[in-house]
Design an enzyme around this catalytic site. Structure first.
Site, PDB file in Angstrom:
ATOM      1  N   GLY A   1       0.664  -1.248  -0.043  1.00 30.09           N
ATOM      2  CA  GLY A   1       0.111   0.268   0.066  1.00 30.09           C
ATOM      3  C   GLY A   1       0.799   1.459   0.050  1.00 30.09           C
ATOM      4  O   GLY A   1       1.858   1.381  -0.661  1.00 30.09           O
ATOM      5  N   SER A   2       0.488   2.395   0.715  1.00 37.32           N
ATOM      6  CA  SER A   2       1.100   3.643   0.571  1.00 37.32           C
ATOM      7  C   SER A   2       2.369   3.587   1.228  1.00 37.32           C
ATOM      8  O   SER A   2       3.040   4.850   0.981  1.00 37.32           O
ATOM      9  CB  SER A   2       0.052   4.664   1.197  1.00 37.32           C
ATOM     10  OG  SER A   2      -1.083   4.877   0.564  1.00 37.32           O
ATOM     11  N   THR A   3       2.837   2.731   1.906  1.00 32.30           N
ATOM     12  CA  THR A   3       4.222   2.860   2.272  1.00 32.30           C
ATOM     13  C   THR A   3       5.187   2.812   1.341  1.00 32.30           C
ATOM     14  O   THR A   3       6.162   3.442   1.384  1.00 32.30           O
ATOM     15  CB  THR A   3       4.493   1.617   3.346  1.00 32.30           C
ATOM     16  OG1 THR A   3       4.382   0.364   2.380  1.00 32.30           O
ATOM     17  CG2 THR A   3       3.654   1.412   4.416  1.00 32.30           C
TER      18      THR A   3
END
Length: 596
Positions: free
Chosen positions: A298-300
């Protein structure tokens, strides 16, 4: 008829002396005259006595040689039972495994195995009945079959307790014997299971470190020292287990890495197992989610996307990208969870976690640049860690434009937790990429993958995510913590994504003024709670879990809270993100990442 003639000097003759010739003066004459048959009989007697003596000598010699063989030259592969309690020693020594502080993680315990010589069993039925009376868990048909097999050596049970051994020995069952052995013991049970692995009944490694270093543990009796800190491991496991329970998740990962050498301080995968009961553990608990599980993070991944942009020298922190409307390509639409209807600069895109802005940044550099950068950060290959349970990332077969855009915000590529933690370490430690390791005293070479100035900028931006963005619940008073949230929808068994099942991640580093450790927390399918207002995204579960871990492990690792912890990051407090350039320029002295 034999005649005797005595001289004055020889009144008494010793036995046989009468047969010797007697010398008188110069003339020799026998004292006794023996006829021929008697002489022959005496010769036969002498011969028989010599033969009998020779036979006795040979028998005694054979007995002596046999005793010497049994007592001195006894072969190690021979198993001759001397008595019912006789044991056969086995050379099964295996080195201990210890943590970085010398605490024992795996060791050996002397024990005995029960075996049978079925050719010496007098009554298999009776022997089986006696054994099952003491060991009711054994299968009667199986034991009876073994005792009637005709085999000279067959195991009946392993690792008997001294009390059970004495009870069996007291039964005096012919053909039942004991064998000296060792049992691998894991004093901390589940605590370090996925790192240590397990051994088979013969003390051979079958999983984890036990398997990777099987020969070394057999050949070298010096303890194998791991980089793990058992105290930190316990905190991570307990906190992660509590979070899984609170948020009703099905599993999770907790990882702590030294950002300056790649050493893994803690590695937890839940559910886990007891290494002593590895064979009886469910398959799900044996699965190492930290190294074998590959997931969309995801957004990591926006951390990597931002670092790529800044390190290219083509994009600056103050540069803006249009995020006012969804981005459409072919039949796909990229949108934001919390749209901001205006252009945003690089800092805002990361802090507000904009998918649209991240995709536009990737488009500005191109797919070839993205692929090269991710490869440089070790995201396109299996993590080179000392475990047999590792998986390579899942990457697109063809790196098309849509793949480039989705990868910029963590979809369309699946990596291990160790991959991500290793890359984040390089983002904050000055740009040096170390290989992840579970060994304490292994020399590590670093590869410079981003400019030191890029690393400095990333530390400031990661701090903004925690102080101003989605990672606020990870903040701990007195510590400079930075990081990034990530919430990825899981792939549905029916194809596509399941919007109701998330895998949430928070990647953190601390203390950001002098980065030492990276902490990664993953929760699998956490549920929204009343306390989280029904939200199940990373900012509500993975972030606070990471904050709890840091607050407990920091003092253990020698990192203590500071009253001036907000310096030199004070200019970023309550900063106007639209004018982020002024604040960052104030801190960095106006420097920017050089072009590559």
């Amino acid at each position: 008829m034999i005649g005797f003639r005595f001289s004055k000097k020889e009144r008494f003759l010793y036995p046989g002396q009468e047969l010797r010739p007697h010398t008188r003066g110069r003339r020799k004459a026998p004292d006794v005259m023996v006829d021929e048959p008697t002489r022959l009989a005496l010769e036969v007697g002498r011969t028989r006595m010599m033969v009998a003596a020779s036979l006795f000598a040979m028998v005694y010699l054979a007995i002596g040689i046999r005793l010497f063989d049994l007592m001195v030259l006894k072969s190690t592969d021979r198993r001759p039972p001397v008595s019912q309690s006789a044991t056969v020693p086995l050379d099964t020594k295996r080195a201990e495994i210890v943590d970085r502080n010398g605490l024992v993680l795996a060791t050996n315990l002397p024990t005995v195995n029960l075996y049978a010589d079925s050719t010496k069993i007098l009554n298999a039925e009776e022997a089986t009945t006696k054994l099952l009376a003491l060991m009711p868990d054994l299968n009667r048909e199986e034991v009876l079959s073994k005792l009637m097999s005709g085999r000279r050596f067959i195991y009946l049970e392993r690792n008997l307790s001294p009390r059970l051994q004495a009870a069996i020995n007291a039964q005096g069952i012919p053909g039942i014997y004991f064998e000296d052995s060792e049992r691998r013991i894991y004093p901390h049970g589940h605590m370090v299971s996925h790192v240590l692995g397990a051994t088979d009944p013969d003390n051979g490694g079958i999983a984890g470190i036990e398997r990777s270093f099987d020969q070394r543990l057999k050949d070298d009796q010096q303890p194998l020292r791991l980089s793990l800190d058992l105290r930190v491991q316990a905190v991570v496991r307990d906190t992660l287990l509590a979070a899984i329970t609170d948020f009703q998740a099905i599993g999770g990962v907790g990882l702590v890495m030294d950002a300056n050498n790649g050493q893994v301080i803690a590695l937890v995968s839940l559910p886990d197992y007891d290494p002593a009961e590895f064979g009886n553990s469910p398959a799900d608990s044996q699965f190492n989610r930290a190294t074998l599980g590959v997931y969309e993070m995801g957004s990591t991944f926006k951390l990597l996307n931002t670092a790529m942009a800044l390190d290219s020298g083509q994009i600056r922190v103050a540069d803006t990208f249009d995020t006012s409307r969804p981005l459409k390509i072919s039949r796909f639409t990229i949108s934001d969870d919390h749209p901001i209807p205006r252009p945003q600069n690089v800092a805002e895109i990361l802090v507000h976690s904009s998918n649209i802005g991240s995709a536009r940044m990737a488009m500005a550099l191109g797919s070839d640049h993205q692929r090269e950068f991710l490869g440089r950060m070790g995201m396109l290959s299996a993590p080179p860690i000392e475990l047999p349970e590792i998986s390579p990332p899942l990457i697109p077969a063809q790196w098309r434009e849509i793949a480039m855009m989705t990868i910029s915000f963590g979809h369309g590529i699946a990596v291990t937790s160790v991959n991500l933690a290793t890359a984040v370490s390089a983002l904050v430690n000055g740009g040096r990429l170390y290989k992840p390791t579970l060994l304490l005293d292994t020399p590590q070479d670093a590869k410079q993958v981003i400019a030191p100035q890029t690393s400095m900028l990333m530390r400031y931006l990661m701090r903004l995510v925690v102080s101003e963005g989605t990672g606020k619940k990870a903040d701990v008073p007195g510590y400079l913590i930075g990081g990034k949230t990530g919430s990825a929808e899981k792939v549905s068994r029916y194809g596509g994504y399941d919007t109701h099942n998330l895998r949430t991640t928070f990647a953190a580093a601390f203390p950001l003024d002098d980065p030492r450790y990276v902490v990664l927390t993953v929760l699998d399918e956490p549920k929204g709670l009343k306390s989280t207002y029904g939200f199940a995204t990373a900012g509500w579960n993975a972030a606070p879990t990471t904050g709890k871990i840091i607050s407990q492990i920091a003092p253990l690792l020698g990192v203590f809270p500071r009253l001036d912890a907000m310096q030199p990051y004070a200019p970023l407090n309550n900063v106007d993100l639209k004018n982020i350039t002024q604040s960052i320029a104030f801190i960095t002295g106006g420097a920017r990442a050089p072009a590559r």
